[in-house]
Design a protein around this motif. Structure first.
Motif, PDB file in Angstrom:
ATOM      1  N   THR A 126       0.673  -1.113   0.034  1.00 45.45           N
ATOM      2  CA  THR A 126       0.054   0.043   0.118  1.00 45.45           C
ATOM      3  C   THR A 126       0.905   1.267  -0.109  1.00 45.45           C
ATOM      4  O   THR A 126       0.802   2.207  -0.904  1.00 45.45           O
ATOM      5  CB  THR A 126      -0.983   0.003   1.169  1.00 45.45           C
ATOM      6  OG1 THR A 126      -1.597  -1.269   1.238  1.00 45.45           O
ATOM      7  CG2 THR A 126      -1.959   1.042   1.091  1.00 45.45           C
ATOM      8  N   ALA A 127       1.913   1.296   0.791  1.00 45.14           N
ATOM      9  CA  ALA A 127       2.742   2.385   0.803  1.00 45.14           C
ATOM     10  C   ALA A 127       3.583   2.409  -0.273  1.00 45.14           C
ATOM     11  O   ALA A 127       3.771   3.632  -0.764  1.00 45.14           O
ATOM     12  CB  ALA A 127       3.742   2.229   1.993  1.00 45.14           C
ATOM     13  N   LEU A 128       3.789   1.611  -1.034  1.00 43.88           N
ATOM     14  CA  LEU A 128       4.549   1.598  -2.424  1.00 43.88           C
ATOM     15  C   LEU A 128       3.579   2.279  -3.665  1.00 43.88           C
ATOM     16  O   LEU A 128       4.256   2.778  -4.322  1.00 43.88           O
ATOM     17  CB  LEU A 128       4.917   0.216  -2.983  1.00 43.88           C
ATOM     18  CG  LEU A 128       5.460  -0.093  -4.349  1.00 43.88           C
ATOM     19  CD1 LEU A 128       6.598   0.783  -4.261  1.00 43.88           C
ATOM     20  CD2 LEU A 128       5.479  -1.556  -4.722  1.00 43.88           C
ATOM     21  N   MET A 129       2.464   1.797  -3.289  1.00 43.52           N
ATOM     22  CA  MET A 129       1.510   2.672  -4.621  1.00 43.52           C
ATOM     23  C   MET A 129       2.088   4.185  -4.726  1.00 43.52           C
ATOM     24  O   MET A 129       1.888   4.745  -5.736  1.00 43.52           O
ATOM     25  CB  MET A 129       0.026   2.536  -3.932  1.00 43.52           C
ATOM     26  CG  MET A 129      -0.545   1.143  -3.832  1.00 43.52           C
ATOM     27  SD  MET A 129       0.010   0.331  -5.567  1.00 43.52           S
ATOM     28  CE  MET A 129       0.008  -1.349  -5.109  1.00 43.52           C
ATOM     29  N   THR A 130       2.164   4.905  -3.479  1.00 42.44           N
ATOM     30  CA  THR A 130       2.464   6.412  -3.557  1.00 42.44           C
ATOM     31  C   THR A 130       4.108   6.767  -3.138  1.00 42.44           C
ATOM     32  O   THR A 130       4.197   7.840  -3.101  1.00 42.44           O
ATOM     33  CB  THR A 130       1.384   7.069  -2.536  1.00 42.44           C
ATOM     34  OG1 THR A 130       1.433   6.643  -1.372  1.00 42.44           O
ATOM     35  CG2 THR A 130       0.076   7.006  -3.179  1.00 42.44           C
ATOM     36  N   ASP A 131       4.674   5.620  -3.417  1.00 43.76           N
ATOM     37  CA  ASP A 131       6.184   6.146  -3.008  1.00 43.76           C
ATOM     38  C   ASP A 131       6.939   6.461  -4.332  1.00 43.76           C
ATOM     39  O   ASP A 131       7.577   5.586  -5.037  1.00 43.76           O
ATOM     40  CB  ASP A 131       6.680   4.896  -2.294  1.00 43.76           C
ATOM     41  CG  ASP A 131       8.144   5.107  -1.914  1.00 43.76           C
ATOM     42  OD1 ASP A 131       8.579   6.392  -1.934  1.00 43.76           O
ATOM     43  OD2 ASP A 131       8.930   4.435  -1.374  1.00 43.76           O
ATOM     44  N   SER A 132       6.541   7.438  -5.160  1.00 46.83           N
ATOM     45  CA  SER A 132       7.222   7.532  -6.644  1.00 46.83           C
ATOM     46  C   SER A 132       8.579   7.547  -6.570  1.00 46.83           C
ATOM     47  O   SER A 132       9.309   8.302  -5.788  1.00 46.83           O
ATOM     48  CB  SER A 132       6.462   8.963  -6.986  1.00 46.83           C
ATOM     49  OG  SER A 132       6.920   9.006  -8.407  1.00 46.83           O
ATOM     50  N   GLN A 133       9.262   6.784  -7.398  1.00 49.64           N
ATOM     51  CA  GLN A 133      10.661   6.888  -7.675  1.00 49.64           C
ATOM     52  C   GLN A 133      11.128   7.618  -8.726  1.00 49.64           C
ATOM     53  O   GLN A 133      10.561   7.844  -9.818  1.00 49.64           O
ATOM     54  CB  GLN A 133      11.086   5.284  -7.820  1.00 49.64           C
ATOM     55  CG  GLN A 133      10.732   4.351  -6.718  1.00 49.64           C
ATOM     56  CD  GLN A 133      11.325   4.434  -5.572  1.00 49.64           C
ATOM     57  OE1 GLN A 133      12.727   4.912  -5.294  1.00 49.64           O
ATOM     58  NE2 GLN A 133      10.685   4.638  -4.428  1.00 49.64           N
ATOM     59  N   PRO A 134      12.374   8.283  -8.494  1.00 54.87           N
ATOM     60  CA  PRO A 134      12.567   9.281  -9.664  1.00 54.87           C
ATOM     61  C   PRO A 134      13.029   8.640 -10.849  1.00 54.87           C
ATOM     62  O   PRO A 134      12.801   9.420 -11.858  1.00 54.87           O
ATOM     63  CB  PRO A 134      13.880  10.144  -8.979  1.00 54.87           C
ATOM     64  CG  PRO A 134      14.285   9.138  -7.665  1.00 54.87           C
ATOM     65  CD  PRO A 134      13.042   8.365  -7.267  1.00 54.87           C
ATOM     66  N   GLU A 188      13.054  13.017 -20.407  1.00 57.28           N
ATOM     67  CA  GLU A 188      11.701  12.923 -20.988  1.00 57.28           C
ATOM     68  C   GLU A 188      10.806  12.059 -20.208  1.00 57.28           C
ATOM     69  O   GLU A 188       9.721  12.335 -20.049  1.00 57.28           O
ATOM     70  CB  GLU A 188      12.138  12.055 -22.288  1.00 57.28           C
ATOM     71  CG  GLU A 188      12.969  12.776 -23.443  1.00 57.28           C
ATOM     72  CD  GLU A 188      11.936  13.476 -24.223  1.00 57.28           C
ATOM     73  OE1 GLU A 188      11.281  13.121 -24.920  1.00 57.28           O
ATOM     74  OE2 GLU A 188      12.069  14.731 -23.990  1.00 57.28           O
ATOM     75  N   ILE A 189      11.489  11.140 -19.459  1.00 64.68           N
ATOM     76  CA  ILE A 189      10.690  10.378 -18.617  1.00 64.68           C
ATOM     77  C   ILE A 189       9.986  11.188 -17.509  1.00 64.68           C
ATOM     78  O   ILE A 189       8.636  10.918 -17.171  1.00 64.68           O
ATOM     79  CB  ILE A 189      11.464   9.353 -17.857  1.00 64.68           C
ATOM     80  CG1 ILE A 189      11.886   8.204 -18.958  1.00 64.68           C
ATOM     81  CG2 ILE A 189      10.760   8.464 -16.730  1.00 64.68           C
ATOM     82  CD1 ILE A 189      12.777   7.061 -18.459  1.00 64.68           C
ATOM     83  N   ASN A 190      10.720  11.988 -17.073  1.00 66.38           N
ATOM     84  CA  ASN A 190      10.260  12.740 -15.878  1.00 66.38           C
ATOM     85  C   ASN A 190       9.079  13.669 -16.213  1.00 66.38           C
ATOM     86  O   ASN A 190       8.280  14.012 -15.517  1.00 66.38           O
ATOM     87  CB  ASN A 190      11.404  13.786 -15.226  1.00 66.38           C
ATOM     88  CG  ASN A 190      12.603  12.921 -14.872  1.00 66.38           C
ATOM     89  OD1 ASN A 190      12.361  11.900 -14.324  1.00 66.38           O
ATOM     90  ND2 ASN A 190      13.941  13.588 -14.636  1.00 66.38           N
ATOM     91  N   GLN A 191       9.093  14.250 -17.567  1.00 66.44           N
ATOM     92  CA  GLN A 191       8.250  15.063 -18.222  1.00 66.44           C
ATOM     93  C   GLN A 191       7.024  14.146 -18.581  1.00 66.44           C
ATOM     94  O   GLN A 191       5.928  14.833 -18.785  1.00 66.44           O
ATOM     95  CB  GLN A 191       8.508  15.806 -19.484  1.00 66.44           C
ATOM     96  CG  GLN A 191       9.632  16.733 -19.121  1.00 66.44           C
ATOM     97  CD  GLN A 191      10.180  17.534 -20.335  1.00 66.44           C
ATOM     98  OE1 GLN A 191       9.322  18.155 -20.929  1.00 66.44           O
ATOM     99  NE2 GLN A 191      11.548  17.093 -20.867  1.00 66.44           N
ATOM    100  N   GLY A 192       6.867  12.750 -18.575  1.00 65.36           N
ATOM    101  CA  GLY A 192       5.843  12.117 -18.723  1.00 65.36           C
ATOM    102  C   GLY A 192       5.696  11.664 -20.209  1.00 65.36           C
ATOM    103  O   GLY A 192       4.974  11.273 -20.674  1.00 65.36           O
TER     104      GLY A 192
END
Ligand code: HEB
Length: 721
Positions: free
Chosen positions: A68-76, A299-303
């Motif tokens: 559950t915590a991983l869901m919102t633990d965004s990785q750079p 590019e990844i960072n900008q989606g």
């Protein structure tokens, strides 16, 4: 137009059993299979590892909290859309499970195949390499207590729950394998869907989709989101959806619930033309460490990510469960547009501002939502539309249908409920689990009493062996369905299958039923055949006992979804020298395929064929391959006579290379008849080597013992009680 016939092909061309494999797709791949020769396992956990025991010692709640915590633990290195990986993980789990197909029970979530080629590199599995890698720290932490295969599905469940979606339950018990499964036929195409491979169903004609395939193009889980062969026609897309989802055991309602429920979440990715990205994992440079489809980090960072090529979310709230999908689908008219990557997709005309979606990286920016052509099918195709409108108007009905269909999707290939592990296994029995009431082991007296009664009943060895084989040999290790437990051989459809010689079977089962006393039918059928095998061994001069373990239960017709058993009907059964119609693979391939589904080794397959022939187990009681002068005795005569140089074999011209006669070389006198499935044990060099062992002087008793062991294995296959 849907053929239930495995391996039948519209083109009628002959093909290799397993089609195009990893070595064809990636000829330069590391050849690890040379290290698995001579029975060496690639599994570092070893033979004795008991996964169920390890899973039962798992701290399940702690794992779920970590997920559950991983869901919102965004990785750079792979930022989460909307700050939430939930939708991405749902797609991962759906693609893990969605390869399942009913016709041979192969595919599905149960062995973690998404980690290996070809699945790790299928265009449709684009970027799921990142999803698995996001899970690695958790997999590492819980180690042997959770397999990758179980983790994929549990993560999907936790993702749904964490975004407020309905979940019906979870069962663990999927043991990882450590090599690609090479027994799965994925097709013969030499191009992936994104390289312009044609669709398997001609968009203009009602062509058959070759069974057992359940996807419309090579490299897809199911249908092409842009429509058949890229043709954005929602009605044709509906046709493809119905065919492919049916092959995954889903009806229209389940199909609509799953697709709409799934697309309540997340977005599609098509920000840039796909040729601006690196290739799939299996073909990429070593320093990418198993990643594919990459571009620059900023590019990844900008989606700026392209997966399917389609761009946008389905709803204004892509990280929350709700009814927006159907609300938007019906509220707006849609126009066909192109994504930045060039894919065809549907966009609402003049959407209200509150019906726009947030940008995946910048929630203050609003972007249009979209529907794929497959989504449009849920509105445009009349049968789907009825269901969609009902779900639009009744959220509770959608909740229930989605939760149940998702549970089925993820557990369909696990077999009986007895195999499920963990605290969240639903109490309710579901018809697709093929429920069997618990049986009880019969007493020694009941066993010996029935044995002598059945042996003096006037039924022949062949009849008893055939009934037991008909009952047990439906088992398939691919999805753990079938087998003698439940005695479904006495129910429709199995009691009517041609391979089972229905009239004879009904008569034999009637006698068994009359004599069985306290035994369940399921036990009595197996014991009858087992007693006959033992007698046949004694008649041949071998003083052996054939083991029997009772305790099987009997399923009722109400506990049996008869239609769902149709795909278990053998189109060919080399063990009974049966071939319904000529296949697109060689008949001996079908024997190997069936042996694989039964979980047999090469020697086990060989002794079973040889033993069943001399016991007279052929369908239709044909004489093909009965290479003995003393039928009904358990001897190695099949091998001895097959390898006898005094016999010369010739095809029977009218049989299309399926039937042969063996004649005395000197006199020309006809001695035997046989099929491809018989002669392959003399013509194929590897099978011949095995046949030689069993034909050798001194190995007569070895043959009998090995036959009995293999027989016992099949009789107990599919028992998890
Ligand atoms: Fe889905 C996504 C299609 C079904 C869930 N999908 C998606 C996409 C597409 C699709 C194209 C995008 C991808 C990218 O990224 O780009 N699907 C589809 C189709 C179908 C489907 C065609 C059939 C009809 N799904 C489905 C199901 C499910 C799903 C069944 C579950 C249940 N999906 C999903 C999700 C997503 C998707 C969740 C999102 C992901 C993210 O966000 O990342």
């Amino acid at each position: 137009q849907i053929s239930g016939c495995p391996f039948s092909s519209a083109s009628g061309k002959q093909r290799k059993l397993t089609g195009r494999g990893n070595a064809d797709w990636w000829p330069d791949a590391l050849q690890l299979d040379i290290l698995t020769q001579n029975g060496k396992s690639p599994d570092p956990m070893g033979q004795d590892f008991d996964y169920a025991e390890a899973f039962n010692a798992l701290d399940y709640n702690a794992l779920k909290a970590d997920l559950t915590a991983l869901m919102t633990d965004s990785q750079p290195w792979w930022p989460a859309d909307y700050g939430n990986y939930g939708p991405f993980f749902i797609r991962m789990a759906w693609h893990a499970a969605g390869t399942y197909r009913t016709s041979d029970g192969r595919g599905g979530a149960s062995s973690g195949q998404q980690r290996f080629a070809p699945l790790n590199s299928w265009p449709d599995n684009g970027n799921l390499d990142k999803a698995r890698r996001l899970l690695w720290p958790i997999k590492q932490k819980y180690g042997k207590h959770i397999s990758w295969a179980d983790l994929f599905i549990l993560t999907g469940n936790v993702a749904i729950e964490s975004m407020g979606g309905p979940v019906f339950g979870y069962g663990g018990g999927r043991k990882d394998v450590f090599a690609p499964e090479t027994d799965i036929y994925w097709g013969t195409e030499e191009m992936w869907v994104d390289q312009g491979a044609g669709t398997r169903i001609d968009p203009d004609k009602q062509l058959d989709l070759e069974s057992p395939l359940a996807a419309i193009q090579m490299g897809l889980i199911y249908v092409n989101p842009e429509g058949p062969g890229g043709n954005p026609d929602p009605l044709l897309s509906a046709r493809d959806m119905r065919m492919t989802f049916e092959r995954m055991a889903m009806n229209d309602e389940e199909t609509v619930a799953l697709t709409a429920g799934g697309h309540a979440f997340g977005k599609a990715h098509g920000a840039k033309p796909s040729d601006t990205f690196r290739g799939a994992p299996e073909s990429e440079a070593m320093e990418l460490m198993g990643f594919g489809w990459l571009n620059d980090q900023d590019e990844i960072n900008q989606g700026h990510i392209t997966t399917s090529g389609i761009e946008g979310a389905w709803t204004p709230n892509p990280t929350a469960w709700g009814g927006d999908y159907f609300r938007l689908l019906f509220k707006y008219d849609f126009e066909l547009v192109h994504s930045p990557a060039g894919a065809q997709q549907w966009q609402p005309i003049n959407p209200d501002p509150e019906d726009m979606a947030p940008d995946a990286r910048d929630p203050s920016r609003k972007v249009p939502t979209m529907m794929t052509t497959a989504d449009m099918a849920l509105k445009m195709a009349p049968e789907y539309r009825k269901i969609s409108e009902r779900f639009r108007d009744d959220q509770a009905a959608l909740d229930n249908a989605f939760a149940r269909a998702w549970f089925k999707l993820c557990h369909r290939d696990m077999g009986p409920k007895a195999r499920y592990l963990g605290p969240e296994v639903p109490a309710e029995d579901l018809i697709w689990q093929d429920p069997v009431p618990a049986g009880s082991a019969p007493s020694d007296n009941d066993v010996s009493g029935f044995k002598s009664a059945i042996l003096s009943s006037g039924l022949s060895t062949a009849e008893l062996v055939k009934a037991a084989w008909a009952s047990a040999s439906t088992y398939r290790q691919s999805d753990h369905r079938g087998g003698a437990n439940g005695a479904r051989v006495r129910l429709a459809p199995q009691n009517g299958w041609a391979v089972n010689d229905p009239e004879e079977l009904t008569r034999v089962l009637g006698r068994i039923d009359a004599l069985r006393g306290n035994l369940s039918m399921a036990d009595a059928i197996v014991l009858a055949g087992t007693a006959a095998v033992e007698k046949a061994a004694h008649d041949a001069g071998f003083d052996v006992t054939v083991p029997f373990a009772g305790g099987r239960g009997d399923a009722s017709a109400e506990q049996t979804d008869a239609d769902s058993f149709d795909p278990l009907e053998p189109q060919a059964d080399g063990f009974r020298n049966y071939l319904k119609t000529k296949m697109s693979v060689k008949t001996e391939d079908m024997l190997v395929d069936r042996a694989n589904l039964l979980g047999l080794s090469i020697p086990e397959m060989a002794v079973l064929v040889a033993g069943l022939r001399v016991l007279g187990a052929n369908a239709g009681n044909s004489k093909h391959g009965v290479l003995t002068d003393r039928p009904g005795q358990l001897t190695n005569d099949f091998f001895v006579n097959l390898l006898d140089m005094k016999t010369a074999w010739k095809t029977v011209d009218t049989s299309g290379d399926e039937e042969f006669v063996g004649s005395d070389r000197a006199s020309g006198e006809q001695r035997w008849t046989a099929t491809r499935t018989d002669l392959v044990f003399g013509s194929n060099s590897q099978l011949r080597a095995v046949s030689e062992v069993y034909a050798e002087r001194g190995n007569e008793a070895k043959f009998v013992n090995d036959f009995i062991a293999a027989w016992n294995k099949v009789m107990n296959a599919g028992r998890f009680d």
